[in-house]
Design an enzyme around this catalytic site. Structure first.
Site, PDB file in Angstrom:
ATOM      1  N   LEU A 266     -61.698-132.642   4.858  1.00  0.00           N
ATOM      2  CA  LEU A 266     -62.072-131.658   3.845  1.00  0.00           C
ATOM      3  C   LEU A 266     -61.533-130.272   4.207  1.00  0.00           C
ATOM      4  O   LEU A 266     -61.881-129.720   5.242  1.00  0.00           O
ATOM      5  CB  LEU A 266     -63.598-131.599   3.705  1.00  0.00           C
ATOM      6  CG  LEU A 266     -64.303-132.943   3.517  1.00  0.00           C
ATOM      7  CD1 LEU A 266     -65.787-132.729   3.277  1.00  0.00           C
ATOM      8  CD2 LEU A 266     -63.688-133.733   2.368  1.00  0.00           C
TER       9      LEU A 266
ATOM     10  N   ALA B 254     -60.744-127.831   1.408  1.00  0.00           N
ATOM     11  CA  ALA B 254     -60.531-127.136   0.134  1.00  0.00           C
ATOM     12  C   ALA B 254     -61.342-125.859  -0.001  1.00  0.00           C
ATOM     13  O   ALA B 254     -61.091-125.050  -0.886  1.00  0.00           O
ATOM     14  CB  ALA B 254     -60.867-128.080  -1.024  1.00  0.00           C
TER      15      ALA B 254
ATOM     16  N   ARG C 125     -67.386-116.956   4.459  1.00  0.00           N
ATOM     17  CA  ARG C 125     -67.959-116.227   5.600  1.00  0.00           C
ATOM     18  C   ARG C 125     -66.901-115.703   6.573  1.00  0.00           C
ATOM     19  O   ARG C 125     -67.195-114.907   7.452  1.00  0.00           O
ATOM     20  CB  ARG C 125     -68.960-117.150   6.337  1.00  0.00           C
ATOM     21  CG  ARG C 125     -70.229-117.384   5.559  1.00  0.00           C
ATOM     22  CD  ARG C 125     -71.022-118.582   6.096  1.00  0.00           C
ATOM     23  NE  ARG C 125     -70.527-119.868   5.589  1.00  0.00           N
ATOM     24  CZ  ARG C 125     -71.028-121.064   5.925  1.00  0.00           C
ATOM     25  NH1 ARG C 125     -72.021-121.128   6.775  1.00  0.00           N
ATOM     26  NH2 ARG C 125     -70.525-122.177   5.418  1.00  0.00           N
TER      27      ARG C 125
ATOM     28  N   THR D 194     -68.884-130.498  -0.873  1.00  0.00           N
ATOM     29  CA  THR D 194     -68.252-131.493   0.011  1.00  0.00           C
ATOM     30  C   THR D 194     -68.293-132.910  -0.588  1.00  0.00           C
ATOM     31  O   THR D 194     -67.377-133.705  -0.367  1.00  0.00           O
ATOM     32  CB  THR D 194     -68.927-131.486   1.398  1.00  0.00           C
ATOM     33  OG1 THR D 194     -70.359-131.505   1.225  1.00  0.00           O
ATOM     34  CG2 THR D 194     -68.571-130.247   2.195  1.00  0.00           C
TER      35      THR D 194
ATOM     36  N   GLU E 148     -79.829-129.417   4.099  1.00  0.00           N
ATOM     37  CA  GLU E 148     -79.050-128.212   4.432  1.00  0.00           C
ATOM     38  C   GLU E 148     -79.979-127.053   4.772  1.00  0.00           C
ATOM     39  O   GLU E 148     -81.082-126.964   4.251  1.00  0.00           O
ATOM     40  CB  GLU E 148     -78.156-127.832   3.246  1.00  0.00           C
ATOM     41  CG  GLU E 148     -77.007-128.779   3.001  1.00  0.00           C
ATOM     42  CD  GLU E 148     -76.129-128.952   4.225  1.00  0.00           C
ATOM     43  OE1 GLU E 148     -75.478-127.982   4.642  1.00  0.00           O
ATOM     44  OE2 GLU E 148     -76.087-130.063   4.775  1.00  0.00           O
TER      45      GLU E 148
ATOM     46  N   ASN F   9     -67.175-121.115  10.781  1.00  0.00           N
ATOM     47  CA  ASN F   9     -67.476-120.533   9.469  1.00  0.00           C
ATOM     48  C   ASN F   9     -67.300-119.025   9.448  1.00  0.00           C
ATOM     49  O   ASN F   9     -67.341-118.407   8.390  1.00  0.00           O
ATOM     50  CB  ASN F   9     -68.914-120.883   9.056  1.00  0.00           C
ATOM     51  CG  ASN F   9     -69.086-122.391   8.897  1.00  0.00           C
ATOM     52  OD1 ASN F   9     -68.354-123.032   8.158  1.00  0.00           O
ATOM     53  ND2 ASN F   9     -70.026-122.950   9.622  1.00  0.00           N
TER      54      ASN F   9
ATOM     55  N   LYS G 283     -31.242-112.702  22.808  1.00  0.00           N
ATOM     56  CA  LYS G 283     -31.499-113.471  21.587  1.00  0.00           C
ATOM     57  C   LYS G 283     -30.346-114.431  21.318  1.00  0.00           C
ATOM     58  O   LYS G 283     -29.190-114.045  21.450  1.00  0.00           O
ATOM     59  CB  LYS G 283     -31.659-112.504  20.413  1.00  0.00           C
ATOM     60  CG  LYS G 283     -32.101-113.177  19.147  1.00  0.00           C
ATOM     61  CD  LYS G 283     -31.458-112.599  17.899  1.00  0.00           C
ATOM     62  CE  LYS G 283     -30.007-112.961  17.798  1.00  0.00           C
ATOM     63  NZ  LYS G 283     -29.404-112.687  16.491  1.00  0.00           N
TER      64      LYS G 283
ATOM     65  N   TYR H  54     -29.010-105.302  25.768  1.00  0.00           N
ATOM     66  CA  TYR H  54     -29.272-106.206  24.653  1.00  0.00           C
ATOM     67  C   TYR H  54     -28.163-107.241  24.622  1.00  0.00           C
ATOM     68  O   TYR H  54     -26.976-106.908  24.511  1.00  0.00           O
ATOM     69  CB  TYR H  54     -29.322-105.457  23.317  1.00  0.00           C
ATOM     70  CG  TYR H  54     -29.419-106.425  22.157  1.00  0.00           C
ATOM     71  CD1 TYR H  54     -30.533-107.249  22.028  1.00  0.00           C
ATOM     72  CD2 TYR H  54     -28.387-106.562  21.225  1.00  0.00           C
ATOM     73  CE1 TYR H  54     -30.619-108.182  21.009  1.00  0.00           C
ATOM     74  CE2 TYR H  54     -28.467-107.500  20.194  1.00  0.00           C
ATOM     75  CZ  TYR H  54     -29.587-108.306  20.101  1.00  0.00           C
ATOM     76  OH  TYR H  54     -29.672-109.240  19.093  1.00  0.00           O
TER      77      TYR H  54
ATOM     78  N   ASN I  99     -23.846-107.052  17.879  1.00  0.00           N
ATOM     79  CA  ASN I  99     -23.620-108.355  17.225  1.00  0.00           C
ATOM     80  C   ASN I  99     -23.740-108.301  15.718  1.00  0.00           C
ATOM     81  O   ASN I  99     -23.412-109.245  15.034  1.00  0.00           O
ATOM     82  CB  ASN I  99     -24.604-109.391  17.774  1.00  0.00           C
ATOM     83  CG  ASN I  99     -26.045-108.986  17.525  1.00  0.00           C
ATOM     84  OD1 ASN I  99     -26.352-107.789  17.427  1.00  0.00           O
ATOM     85  ND2 ASN I  99     -26.923-109.953  17.434  1.00  0.00           N
TER      86      ASN I  99
HETATM   87  C1  UD1 Z   1     -71.283-128.794   6.204  1.00  0.00           C
HETATM   88  C2  UD1 Z   1     -72.427-129.797   5.955  1.00  0.00           C
HETATM   89  C3  UD1 Z   1     -73.510-129.567   7.008  1.00  0.00           C
HETATM   90  C4  UD1 Z   1     -72.920-129.733   8.394  1.00  0.00           C
HETATM   91  C5  UD1 Z   1     -71.686-128.824   8.590  1.00  0.00           C
HETATM   92  C6  UD1 Z   1     -70.984-129.207   9.872  1.00  0.00           C
HETATM   93  C7  UD1 Z   1     -72.522-130.247   3.561  1.00  0.00           C
HETATM   94  C8  UD1 Z   1     -73.222-129.985   2.285  1.00  0.00           C
HETATM   95  N1  UD1 Z   1     -72.973-129.618   4.625  1.00  0.00           N
HETATM   96  O1  UD1 Z   1     -71.831-127.495   6.028  1.00  0.00           O
HETATM   97  O2  UD1 Z   1     -74.585-130.500   6.821  1.00  0.00           O
HETATM   98  O3  UD1 Z   1     -73.914-129.466   9.358  1.00  0.00           O
HETATM   99  O4  UD1 Z   1     -70.746-128.974   7.513  1.00  0.00           O
HETATM  100  O5  UD1 Z   1     -69.959-128.300  10.175  1.00  0.00           O
HETATM  101  O6  UD1 Z   1     -71.617-131.055   3.580  1.00  0.00           O
HETATM  102  N2  UD1 Z   1     -65.006-128.136   1.500  1.00  0.00           N
HETATM  103  C9  UD1 Z   1     -64.208-128.714   0.535  1.00  0.00           C
HETATM  104  N3  UD1 Z   1     -64.571-128.613  -0.772  1.00  0.00           N
HETATM  105  C10 UD1 Z   1     -65.707-127.984  -1.163  1.00  0.00           C
HETATM  106  C11 UD1 Z   1     -66.523-127.404  -0.161  1.00  0.00           C
HETATM  107  C12 UD1 Z   1     -66.148-127.505   1.149  1.00  0.00           C
HETATM  108  O7  UD1 Z   1     -63.169-129.302   0.837  1.00  0.00           O
HETATM  109  O8  UD1 Z   1     -65.966-127.944  -2.374  1.00  0.00           O
HETATM  110  C13 UD1 Z   1     -64.579-128.249   2.917  1.00  0.00           C
HETATM  111  C14 UD1 Z   1     -64.427-126.913   3.617  1.00  0.00           C
HETATM  112  O9  UD1 Z   1     -63.098-126.443   3.516  1.00  0.00           O
HETATM  113  C15 UD1 Z   1     -64.794-127.245   5.059  1.00  0.00           C
HETATM  114  C16 UD1 Z   1     -65.723-128.444   4.933  1.00  0.00           C
HETATM  115  O10 UD1 Z   1     -65.586-128.938   3.632  1.00  0.00           O
HETATM  116  O11 UD1 Z   1     -63.673-127.628   5.836  1.00  0.00           O
HETATM  117  C17 UD1 Z   1     -67.172-128.070   5.167  1.00  0.00           C
HETATM  118  O12 UD1 Z   1     -67.533-127.032   4.265  1.00  0.00           O
HETATM  119  P1  UD1 Z   1     -68.393-125.801   4.744  1.00  0.00           P
HETATM  120  O13 UD1 Z   1     -68.561-124.885   3.607  1.00  0.00           O
HETATM  121  O14 UD1 Z   1     -67.900-125.277   6.016  1.00  0.00           O
HETATM  122  O15 UD1 Z   1     -69.801-126.553   4.978  1.00  0.00           O
HETATM  123  P2  UD1 Z   1     -70.944-126.123   5.975  1.00  0.00           P
HETATM  124  O16 UD1 Z   1     -71.778-125.091   5.332  1.00  0.00           O
HETATM  125  O17 UD1 Z   1     -70.377-125.826   7.302  1.00  0.00           O
HETATM  126 MG    MG Z   2     -68.459-125.563   8.085  1.00  0.00          MG
END
Ligand code: UD1
Ligand code: MG
Length: 475
Positions: free
Chosen positions: A17, A19, A24, A93, A169, A242, A366, A381, A401
């Site tokens: 994941l 996206a 933060r 996610t 969460e 984060n 270089k 140089y 050069n």
């Molecule tokens: C998430 C988990 C949390 C866990 C933590 C571990 C969920 C709801 N929560 O929280 O339980 O403890 O990771 O690090 O899953 N992303 C997408 N698409 C989206 C949203 C997020 O691809 O729509 C990706 C983000 O780029 C990231 C990952 O998912 O790489 C996790 O997202 P993030 O927002 O960091 O979730 P956490 O709040 O850390």
């Molecule tokens: Mg995270």
């Protein structure tokens, strides 16, 4: 029980994941493209994943600045079964994994889901996790860890028999749930055919209004599927980035891991607090790393090297044994045995330095080759040049050069044994043949034949008693 009907096959595909925007981080750049010692968070995760033998294919979910993240994936993994899948808009996610629905329609194996923001994860840990998932016969396994400070992670909620029930969460948790120290590491392995219907059933019914991947735990438990929690020993590995503060903490953990490895292999790190070495760098034993070295990217440094103090190695540097580099900046350079670099040298962009060469203070090199025993000891140089063996470059020599009118880079060839006098300008393209000498302060615009002397400065004049006469006149 349904769970027992759906034994996973051995094939595994991963979904990473990546996206999310990473709000933060307070940065324009997508979170997963922030880097630690020359490699982005995403690459660090993908590299750990693709080394797991049983994983046949990988999907990277891209969304926020999908163009930038896809560009990185295409560039770094052209032939490695790493494919991007677009999630637009980013609804959480759970929605991110759902985006692989069409791709996995007929897939009969297991899926490993993980986040692109956990750069400390090791391949061995993923392998142990997958093995445990298989051995237990679970339909779904989630990785958990015990954190003294579980702030911001999802909490693992267990029933009276200690079996996992669900994940809550931070933002949705009650005070008693917040007190739980067991957290969701964000890594899951499950049988796709059994669990995938969950993605059509989970709802954004939570404080953040997102489709939570974590809701598949509760879903799986309610379906009666065998659902396991795999508790990780080293909780550092799943440290999710984060914020900028967490990024710097992860970087420190990663470099300390590397320094420990190197010290165990016989490398002396004079001050580990003041030394940064990327995990991708190899250093031979008996080497000494003095304080204030920052070594990022991929490098292969030989035995008995002395690096630093105050040296920045930017990557793609290869050194043989007995090389000394002091207070210098070096990248994309190959250095042979017994070479001395610095202090205050800058070697960049396709440089090759052969045996016993000396590149001294305030010398920039270089796209050049310097053959055995040659020296450029001060203030020069050397760009787009080839220096033969036993060449001496006097202080202040410049290879001109660049033709600013045609915008062309031109070559300077200096053959074996040639000696270039101080403060000379060699206007490229130009060739100094074997054994030729260039007088100090010369501007060389034509080739210089073998064993000849070329001088372009005006002849020296002596005005006898000039000072005395001047003084007498003024009095
Ligand atoms: C998430 C988990 C949390 C866990 C933590 C571990 C969920 C709801 N929560 O929280 O339980 O403890 O990771 O690090 O899953 N992303 C997408 N698409 C989206 C949203 C997020 O691809 O729509 C990706 C983000 O780029 C990231 C990952 O998912 O790489 C996790 O997202 P993030 O927002 O960091 O979730 P956490 O709040 O850390
Ligand atoms: Mg995270």
């Amino acid at each position: 029980m349904l769970g027992e009907l759906k034994m996973p096959t051995s094939e595994i595909r991963s979904i990473i994941l990546a996206a999310g925007k990473g709000t933060r981080m307070k940065s324009e750049m997508p979170k997963v493209l922030h880097s630690i010692m020359g490699k982005s968070l995403l690459e660090r995760v993908v590299n750990s994943v693709i080394k797991v033998e049983d994983i046949s294919h990988n999907y990277v979910i891209v969304g926020h600045r999908a163009d930038l993240v896809s560009e990185l994936v295409e560039k770094k993994y052209p032939a490695k079964n790493v494919e991007t899948v677009l999630q637009e808009p980013q609804l959480g996610t759970g929605d991110a994994v759902f985006k692989c629905w069409d791709k996995l329609k007929d897939f009969k194996g297991s899926v490993l889901v993980l986040c692109g923001d956990t750069p400390l994860l090791r391949t061995e840990t993923l392998e142990k996790f997958i093995n445990s998932h298989r051995a237990s016969g679970a339909v779904l396994t989630v990785m958990t860890a015990i954190m003294a400070n579980p702030l911001n992670y999802g909490r693992i909620i267990r029933d009276d028999n200690d079996a996992i029930m669900k994940i809550v969460e931070e933002k949705d948790a009650t005070p008693s749930q917040k007190a739980v120290k067991e957290i969701n590491a964000g890594i899951y392995c499950f049988d796709w055919q059994a669990i995938s219907p969950a993605f059509k059933e989970i709802t954004p019914d939570n404080v953040q209004g997102e489709f939570y991947l974590t809701d598949i735990i509760d879903w799986s438990v309610r379906k009666g599927f065998k659902t396991n929690a795999y508790v990780l020993e080293d909780n550092q590995e799943v440290f999710g980035i984060n914020s900028q503060k967490q990024l710097s903490r992860a970087a420190i953990i990663l470099k300390n891991r590397k320094l420990e490895e190197l010290m165990n292999d016989g490398v002396t790190i004079v001050d580990p607090m003041m030394t940064w070495i990327s995990p991708e760098t190899e250093i031979g034993s008996q080497s000494m790393i003095y304080p204030n070295c920052y070594i990022e990217g991929e490098n292969f440094l030989g035995e008995n090297n002395t690096i630093g103090p105050n040296t920045f190695i930017k990557g793609n540097v290869e050194t043989a044994d007995n090389v000394k580099i002091v207070a210098s900046v070096v990248s994309d350079t190959i250095i042979a045995e017994n070479v001395k670099i610095g202090p205050f040298a800058h070697l960049r962009d396709g440089v090759e330095i052969k045996e016993n060469v000396r590149v001294g203070n305030f010398v920039e090199v270089k796209k050049s080759v310097i053959e055995d025993n040659s020296k450029a000891a001060h203030l020069s140089y050397i760009g787009d040049a080839h220096l033969g063996k036993d060449v001496n470059i006097g202080a202040g020599t410049i290879t001109a050069n660049y033709n600013a009118l045609t915008k062309e880079k031109c070559k300077t060839i200096i053959c074996d044994n040639a000696k270039i006098g101080s403060n000379s300008v060699l206007v490229a393209p130009v060739r100094i043949e074997k054994g030729a000498n260039v007088g100090a302060l010369s501007v060389i615009t034509n080739d210089v034949p073998e064993n000849s002397l070329a001088v372009t400065r005006s002849p020296m004049k002596i005005f006898q008693d000039w000072v005395t006469k001047k003084l007498n006149k003024d009095n």
